[in-house]
Design a protein around this motif. Structure first.
Motif, PDB file in Angstrom:
ATOM      1  N   GLU A 253       0.810  -1.108   0.002  1.00 32.24           N
ATOM      2  CA  GLU A 253       0.013   0.120  -0.065  1.00 32.24           C
ATOM      3  C   GLU A 253       0.806   1.243  -0.045  1.00 32.24           C
ATOM      4  N   SER A 254       0.430   2.122  -0.918  1.00 28.88           N
ATOM      5  CA  SER A 254       1.068   3.513  -1.039  1.00 28.88           C
ATOM      6  C   SER A 254       2.582   3.535  -1.892  1.00 28.88           C
TER       7      SER A 254
ATOM      8  N   LEU B 193      -5.254  -5.057  -2.873  1.00 31.23           N
ATOM      9  CA  LEU B 193      -5.157  -3.688  -3.239  1.00 31.23           C
ATOM     10  C   LEU B 193      -5.239  -3.695  -4.707  1.00 31.23           C
TER      11      LEU B 193
ATOM     12  N   VAL C  82      -3.543   1.369  -3.661  1.00 31.34           N
ATOM     13  CA  VAL C  82      -4.435   1.536  -2.588  1.00 31.34           C
ATOM     14  C   VAL C  82      -5.493   0.533  -2.329  1.00 31.34           C
ATOM     15  N   ASP C  83      -5.823   0.850  -1.053  1.00 34.86           N
ATOM     16  CA  ASP C  83      -6.979  -0.164  -0.585  1.00 34.86           C
ATOM     17  C   ASP C  83      -8.227   0.178  -0.920  1.00 34.86           C
TER      18      ASP C  83
ATOM     19  N   GLN D 273     -11.018  -0.608  -0.023  1.00 31.35           N
ATOM     20  CA  GLN D 273     -11.998  -0.561   1.129  1.00 31.35           C
ATOM     21  C   GLN D 273     -11.628   0.750   1.898  1.00 31.35           C
ATOM     22  N   ASP D 274     -10.626   1.583   1.717  1.00 27.41           N
ATOM     23  CA  ASP D 274     -10.419   2.683   2.338  1.00 27.41           C
ATOM     24  C   ASP D 274     -11.348   3.937   2.368  1.00 27.41           C
ATOM     25  N   SER D 275     -12.150   4.276   2.905  1.00 25.67           N
ATOM     26  CA  SER D 275     -13.308   5.020   2.722  1.00 25.67           C
ATOM     27  C   SER D 275     -12.935   6.517   2.590  1.00 25.67           C
ATOM     28  N   SER D 276     -11.616   6.804   3.354  1.00 23.12           N
ATOM     29  CA  SER D 276     -11.071   8.206   3.086  1.00 23.12           C
ATOM     30  C   SER D 276     -10.820   8.578   1.716  1.00 23.12           C
ATOM     31  N   ARG D 277     -10.414   7.711   0.848  1.00 23.58           N
ATOM     32  CA  ARG D 277     -10.128   7.924  -0.630  1.00 23.58           C
ATOM     33  C   ARG D 277     -11.185   8.349  -1.368  1.00 23.58           C
TER      34      ARG D 277
END
Length: 114
Positions: free
Chosen positions: A63-64, A85, A106-107, A109-113
């Protein structure tokens, strides 16, 4: 009766066609070993630093980290992402052909994105 050259080829390829958990001569290669295609590597990434360097098996991108979505050549300048990812990159055919469609893992499932 098998021709001698076919028999020899089968004998040489037998170790490479061994069970998946075993290392062969041309498949199931470890990180750092020379490769020609990503399918040869345990990690699934045959990586080269530039057009003149030898390709070696490398771990997939975390990730990243920079990544490539998919290589039509089987060799990457940036490895694809680890399982789970996605590579947030330009997925155009031009980028695939020129091997310049790099992105970042990127994930999904990451809601911040979002």
């Amino acid at each position: 009766v098998l021709p001698a050259c076919l028999l020899l080829a089968l004998l040489l390829l037998a170790p490479a066609l061994a069970a998946e958990h075993e290392r062969g001569l041309v498949v199931n290669l470890d990180t750092g070993e020379l490769c020609l295609q990503s399918v040869q590597c345990k990690s699934g990434c045959c990586h080269r630093a530039n057009g003149l360097s030898l390709a070696r098996c490398a771990p997939k991108a975390a990730e990243s980290q920079e990544c490539s979505p998919k290589s039509i050549y089987g060799v990457y300048y940036k490895c694809p992402c680890e399982r789970g990812l996605t590579c947030d990159a330009d997925k155009s055919i031009v980028g695939s052909i020129t091997n310049s469609n790099f992105g970042v893992c990127v994930d999904p499932q990451d809601s911040s994105r979002r």
